[in-house]
Design a protein around this motif. Structure first.
Motif, PDB file in Angstrom:
ATOM      1  N   MET A   1       0.837 -14.976  -0.802  1.00 19.13           N
ATOM      2  CA  MET A   1       0.010 -13.819  -0.591  1.00 19.13           C
ATOM      3  C   MET A   1      -1.301 -14.083  -0.776  1.00 19.13           C
ATOM      4  SD  MET A   1       0.439  -9.844  -1.861  1.00 19.13           S
ATOM      5  CE  MET A   1       1.977  -9.104  -0.974  1.00 19.13           C
ATOM      6  N   LEU A   2      -2.211 -13.818   0.339  1.00 18.50           N
ATOM      7  CA  LEU A   2      -3.498 -14.259   0.068  1.00 18.50           C
ATOM      8  C   LEU A   2      -4.171 -13.243  -0.882  1.00 18.50           C
ATOM      9  CD1 LEU A   2      -4.078 -14.360   3.895  1.00 18.50           C
ATOM     10  CD2 LEU A   2      -4.093 -16.310   2.274  1.00 18.50           C
ATOM     11  N   LEU A   3      -5.225 -13.871  -1.381  1.00 16.05           N
ATOM     12  CA  LEU A   3      -5.951 -13.071  -2.246  1.00 16.05           C
ATOM     13  C   LEU A   3      -6.341 -11.536  -1.658  1.00 16.05           C
ATOM     14  CD1 LEU A   3      -7.396 -12.572  -5.265  1.00 16.05           C
ATOM     15  CD2 LEU A   3      -9.412 -13.775  -4.447  1.00 16.05           C
ATOM     16  N   THR A   4      -6.624 -11.786  -0.467  1.00 17.93           N
ATOM     17  CA  THR A   4      -7.144 -10.465  -0.045  1.00 17.93           C
ATOM     18  C   THR A   4      -6.238  -9.234   0.235  1.00 17.93           C
ATOM     19  OG1 THR A   4      -6.845 -11.480   2.421  1.00 17.93           O
ATOM     20  CG2 THR A   4      -9.101 -11.439   1.378  1.00 17.93           C
ATOM     21  N   GLN A   5      -4.895  -9.767   0.529  1.00 18.54           N
ATOM     22  CA  GLN A   5      -3.724  -8.730   0.421  1.00 18.54           C
ATOM     23  C   GLN A   5      -3.481  -8.247  -0.912  1.00 18.54           C
ATOM     24  OE1 GLN A   5      -1.062 -11.823   2.330  1.00 18.54           O
ATOM     25  NE2 GLN A   5      -0.778 -10.315   3.940  1.00 18.54           N
ATOM     26  N   LEU A   6      -3.765  -9.170  -2.066  1.00 21.70           N
ATOM     27  CA  LEU A   6      -3.501  -8.633  -3.353  1.00 21.70           C
ATOM     28  C   LEU A   6      -4.359  -7.598  -3.558  1.00 21.70           C
ATOM     29  CD1 LEU A   6      -2.974 -11.794  -5.357  1.00 21.70           C
ATOM     30  CD2 LEU A   6      -1.078 -10.117  -4.809  1.00 21.70           C
ATOM     31  N   ILE A   7      -5.658  -7.425  -2.871  1.00 24.99           N
ATOM     32  CA  ILE A   7      -6.708  -6.566  -3.132  1.00 24.99           C
ATOM     33  C   ILE A   7      -6.567  -5.511  -2.066  1.00 24.99           C
ATOM     34  CG2 ILE A   7      -9.267  -6.202  -3.007  1.00 24.99           C
ATOM     35  CD1 ILE A   7      -9.532  -9.082  -4.021  1.00 24.99           C
ATOM     36  N   ILE A   8      -6.403  -5.663  -1.026  1.00 21.74           N
ATOM     37  CA  ILE A   8      -6.328  -4.611   0.004  1.00 21.74           C
ATOM     38  C   ILE A   8      -4.981  -3.846  -0.044  1.00 21.74           C
ATOM     39  CG2 ILE A   8      -6.246  -4.189   2.577  1.00 21.74           C
ATOM     40  CD1 ILE A   8      -8.940  -5.126   1.221  1.00 21.74           C
ATOM     41  N   SER A   9      -3.887  -4.418  -0.508  1.00 19.95           N
ATOM     42  CA  SER A   9      -2.689  -3.531  -0.559  1.00 19.95           C
ATOM     43  C   SER A   9      -2.840  -2.329  -1.500  1.00 19.95           C
ATOM     44  CB  SER A   9      -1.581  -4.451  -0.815  1.00 19.95           C
ATOM     45  OG  SER A   9      -1.310  -5.099  -0.011  1.00 19.95           O
ATOM     46  N   PRO A  10      -3.306  -2.603  -2.645  1.00 20.76           N
ATOM     47  CA  PRO A  10      -3.566  -1.216  -3.607  1.00 20.76           C
ATOM     48  C   PRO A  10      -4.515  -0.360  -3.133  1.00 20.76           C
ATOM     49  CG  PRO A  10      -3.775  -3.367  -4.826  1.00 20.76           C
ATOM     50  CD  PRO A  10      -3.491  -3.841  -3.519  1.00 20.76           C
ATOM     51  N   VAL A  11      -5.475  -0.800  -2.295  1.00 22.17           N
ATOM     52  CA  VAL A  11      -6.265   0.130  -1.833  1.00 22.17           C
ATOM     53  C   VAL A  11      -5.574   0.978  -0.946  1.00 22.17           C
ATOM     54  CG1 VAL A  11      -8.340   0.390  -0.362  1.00 22.17           C
ATOM     55  CG2 VAL A  11      -8.419  -1.193  -2.202  1.00 22.17           C
ATOM     56  N   GLN A  12      -4.740   0.227   0.153  1.00 16.03           N
ATOM     57  CA  GLN A  12      -4.252   1.109   1.196  1.00 16.03           C
ATOM     58  C   GLN A  12      -2.950   2.153   0.524  1.00 16.03           C
ATOM     59  OE1 GLN A  12      -2.661  -2.392   3.181  1.00 16.03           O
ATOM     60  NE2 GLN A  12      -4.017  -1.972   5.132  1.00 16.03           N
ATOM     61  N   ASN A  13      -2.378   1.624  -0.452  1.00 16.35           N
ATOM     62  CA  ASN A  13      -1.394   2.223  -1.197  1.00 16.35           C
ATOM     63  C   ASN A  13      -1.953   3.804  -1.809  1.00 16.35           C
ATOM     64  OD1 ASN A  13       1.131   1.365  -1.224  1.00 16.35           O
ATOM     65  ND2 ASN A  13       0.496  -0.502  -2.429  1.00 16.35           N
ATOM     66  N   PHE A  14      -3.261   3.626  -2.228  1.00 14.99           N
ATOM     67  CA  PHE A  14      -3.999   4.670  -2.916  1.00 14.99           C
ATOM     68  C   PHE A  14      -4.387   5.660  -1.767  1.00 14.99           C
ATOM     69  CE2 PHE A  14      -8.005   6.560  -3.461  1.00 14.99           C
ATOM     70  CZ  PHE A  14      -7.975   7.565  -4.238  1.00 14.99           C
ATOM     71  N   LEU A  15      -5.065   5.072  -0.703  1.00 14.32           N
ATOM     72  CA  LEU A  15      -5.383   5.731   0.399  1.00 14.32           C
ATOM     73  C   LEU A  15      -4.193   6.720   0.969  1.00 14.32           C
ATOM     74  CD1 LEU A  15      -7.932   3.447   1.948  1.00 14.32           C
ATOM     75  CD2 LEU A  15      -8.362   5.455   1.004  1.00 14.32           C
ATOM     76  N   GLN A  16      -2.920   6.043   1.023  1.00 16.71           N
ATOM     77  CA  GLN A  16      -1.813   6.439   1.775  1.00 16.71           C
ATOM     78  C   GLN A  16      -1.353   7.504   0.879  1.00 16.71           C
ATOM     79  OE1 GLN A  16       1.817   4.091   1.836  1.00 16.71           O
ATOM     80  NE2 GLN A  16       1.538   4.162   4.106  1.00 16.71           N
ATOM     81  N   ASN A  17      -1.296   7.440  -0.440  1.00 14.38           N
ATOM     82  CA  ASN A  17      -0.708   8.254  -1.346  1.00 14.38           C
ATOM     83  C   ASN A  17      -1.799   9.697  -1.446  1.00 14.38           C
ATOM     84  OD1 ASN A  17       1.362   6.856  -2.265  1.00 14.38           O
ATOM     85  ND2 ASN A  17       0.249   6.022  -4.196  1.00 14.38           N
ATOM     86  N   GLN A  18      -3.034   9.527  -0.919  1.00 17.56           N
ATOM     87  CA  GLN A  18      -3.811  10.519  -0.889  1.00 17.56           C
ATOM     88  C   GLN A  18      -4.003  11.207   0.610  1.00 17.56           C
ATOM     89  OE1 GLN A  18      -4.663  11.681  -3.943  1.00 17.56           O
ATOM     90  NE2 GLN A  18      -3.959   9.749  -4.767  1.00 17.56           N
ATOM     91  N   GLY A  19      -3.188  10.762   1.355  1.00 15.34           N
ATOM     92  CA  GLY A  19      -3.231  11.320   2.688  1.00 15.34           C
ATOM     93  C   GLY A  19      -4.396  10.719   3.855  1.00 15.34           C
ATOM     94  N   TYR A  20      -5.046   9.667   3.291  1.00 12.81           N
ATOM     95  CA  TYR A  20      -5.976   9.111   4.235  1.00 12.81           C
ATOM     96  C   TYR A  20      -5.556   8.106   5.184  1.00 12.81           C
ATOM     97  CZ  TYR A  20      -9.506  11.542   1.077  1.00 12.81           C
ATOM     98  OH  TYR A  20     -10.135  12.455   0.393  1.00 12.81           O
ATOM     99  N   TYR A  21      -4.406   7.514   4.598  1.00 16.11           N
ATOM    100  CA  TYR A  21      -4.049   5.890   5.422  1.00 16.11           C
ATOM    101  C   TYR A  21      -2.601   6.410   6.103  1.00 16.11           C
ATOM    102  CZ  TYR A  21      -3.004   1.490   6.490  1.00 16.11           C
ATOM    103  OH  TYR A  21      -2.723   0.134   7.008  1.00 16.11           O
ATOM    104  N   GLN A  22      -2.213   6.532   7.456  1.00 19.60           N
ATOM    105  CA  GLN A  22      -1.018   6.695   7.560  1.00 19.60           C
ATOM    106  C   GLN A  22      -0.128   5.574   8.127  1.00 19.60           C
ATOM    107  OE1 GLN A  22      -3.601   8.952   8.392  1.00 19.60           O
ATOM    108  NE2 GLN A  22      -2.861  10.350   6.881  1.00 19.60           N
ATOM    109  N   SER A  23      -0.634   4.343   7.900  1.00 19.40           N
ATOM    110  CA  SER A  23      -0.253   3.188   8.453  1.00 19.40           C
ATOM    111  C   SER A  23       0.644   2.379   7.360  1.00 19.40           C
ATOM    112  CB  SER A  23      -1.186   2.309   9.294  1.00 19.40           C
ATOM    113  OG  SER A  23      -1.887   2.932  10.089  1.00 19.40           O
ATOM    114  N   GLU A  24       1.312   1.322   8.202  1.00 20.13           N
ATOM    115  CA  GLU A  24       2.300   0.585   7.240  1.00 20.13           C
ATOM    116  C   GLU A  24       1.215  -0.097   5.972  1.00 20.13           C
ATOM    117  OE1 GLU A  24       4.969  -3.186   7.183  1.00 20.13           O
ATOM    118  OE2 GLU A  24       4.498  -2.430   9.053  1.00 20.13           O
TER     119      GLU A  24
END
Length: 89
Positions: A1-24
């Motif tokens: 896994m690339l470093l950027t994926q390690l950083i971006i995935s938690p951001v996407q998870n947070f945004l998804q949990n808060q209803g801002y991000y609806q994608s995979e």
């Protein structure tokens, strides 16, 4: 896994949990992630540039901490706030 994926995935998870991000959650900072970050920034009164810098990261951590506080009972196992490791140096 690339470093950027390690950083971006938690951001996407947070945004998804808060209803801002609806994608995979895929660890890729694409247009949908950028839009979600900007919407979060706007809602938090931050400059909405789509960049997860120090202020945005802190807002995400504080947002999560405030949310978690509603579930913590009055008597906690933690002796002080310094016992919590939020990953911020």
């Amino acid at each position: 896994m690339l470093l950027t994926q390690l950083i971006i995935s938690p951001v996407q998870n947070f945004l998804q949990n808060q209803g801002y991000y609806q994608s995979e959650v895929d660890g890729v900072y694409g247009s949908r992630t950028g839009t979600a970050v900007r919407e979060f920034q706007e809602d938090q009164g931050l400059f909405a540039d789509g960049i997860v810098g120090r202020q945005t990261w802190n807002a995400m951590l504080n947002f999560e901490a405030e949310t978690e506080d509603t579930f913590i009972e009055e008597e906690s196992d933690f002796e002080s706030e310094t016992d919590l490791d939020l990953g911020v140096e």
